[in-house]
Design a protein around this motif. Sequence first.
Motif: not given
Length: 512
Positions: A270-274, A331-333, A294-297, A285-289
Amino acid sequence: MLTRPLLTALIAGFLSATGFAPLDLWPVTLICLAVLLHLTWHAPSAKSVLLRGWLFGVGHFTLGNNWIQHAFDFQDKMPPVLGYFAVLLLALYLAVYPAVAMGLAWRFTRLVKARWNEPDLGFVLAAAAAWIVTEYLRGTLFTGYPWNPMGVIWVPTPIAQLAAFAGTYALSGLTLFVAGALYLATQHQYRVSLATAALLLVSGFALNPGQPVEDMTRPHVRVVQPNIGQEGVDQPDYAPRVLNKLAEWSGAPGAVPRLVVWPEGMVNYLIEDGYPRAYYRQGDPRWVRGRIGGLLGARDRAMVGGNALFFDGEKLTGAGNSVWTVDPAGMLGQRYDKAHLVPYGEYLPMRTLLAPLGLARLVMGDVDFIPGPGPKTLDVDGFGKAGVAVCYEIIFSGEIIDQRNRPDFLFNPSNDAWFGSWGPVQHLAQARLRAIEEGLPILRATPTGVSAIIDAHGRLVGTVPAGQEGAVEAPLPAPLPPTLFSRLGNWLALIAALASVVLAIAIRRFAR
């Protein structure tokens, strides 16, 4: 064999399915359709023509949908042998549509007669119009199942580019017309056949888009394929194993911005909070996100697929087959929820009646998926606007774009690991036809293949073959200006069908 029309219809229908991927024997399909038209013309009664058309459909859809059986290999609650019955039962239903099409064509020849009693251009046009209408109905009635419309056989050829002007269903009507021209040639009516051949030849040269050319000034897209299927999905190490493999093939940031896309449902956390705390058993979920970010520039973005959960208070009411955008900060969009769900796959219709009989949906889990509101365009910072069509949503012609907010590209995350060897390549062919129709590039990410970058002409810029792990990276193809189909949609199919009927009537009345 033509003296045994029912057996001939069944065999012709079976062989006609070889025109689709992976065999792509499209001339065989045209010949088989010509045989079907012969059987239709010579049917002595309405009952006999319906039976011939239905048997053709049974053969056609049994072979063409054989991959469905493989999905039952991953459901412990139902035996795999049930998959063979599912394929046959589905074929028995789908065969109704070609039966009705041939019934309408046969009836036309009785209502609008010519001076001579032999097949003519009017009959062929009537058959093409009937096929357009019934194939459209197959794609819409009872949630719709438009898998492998007849027009898909043209995808390996430049003729497929006509879909940008008229759409898939009209292209299917053209397929029947070409088959009809072949049939008329066997009846020593060569003018229609020669004119059709010339038209196809000229169209092929005029519409051939050539080889794709990469624009190196555009941002890149990286499509990841972990080659991890459904085996072991219920094992405790499955989620971290998949995440590690996705991370391994996501590559490293570079000088060019990258959009990294992952397949459908591959984030098994699960990657959403709440949500209620009890549902975060697999971790924060904060760890997963953070792992994804961390893979992104700094200028990179990701689009990933997983499950959203829906609650009524503390009670879980359903899940969403969802896609999110993720930035480098984790952060999720915006989120897209799949709207066109697979009956018996993602939800069990009439659950209160069927569940006590031992039936279950094919996707594992205790709650049904809930459909989203429909086509939606997501803003992806630095890459433009993304439309999303999850898995088999991509096969629904004219139903995948938010017309009020046209995207710059389409993202088609899918999980074709269920579908054996035939399903994935057929799925890819239909995605290519959607790209042509809409004039939009498509990024197609699957766990086990075939993953691909498809340009707006339906050409394959790069692929990861089925059964291999890896990734393909290339500049994001540019969209084309809105096509005629993207503006008018399947109204074009209706126009094509009506025009064919009017012309058929005019030809026959003139022949009197």
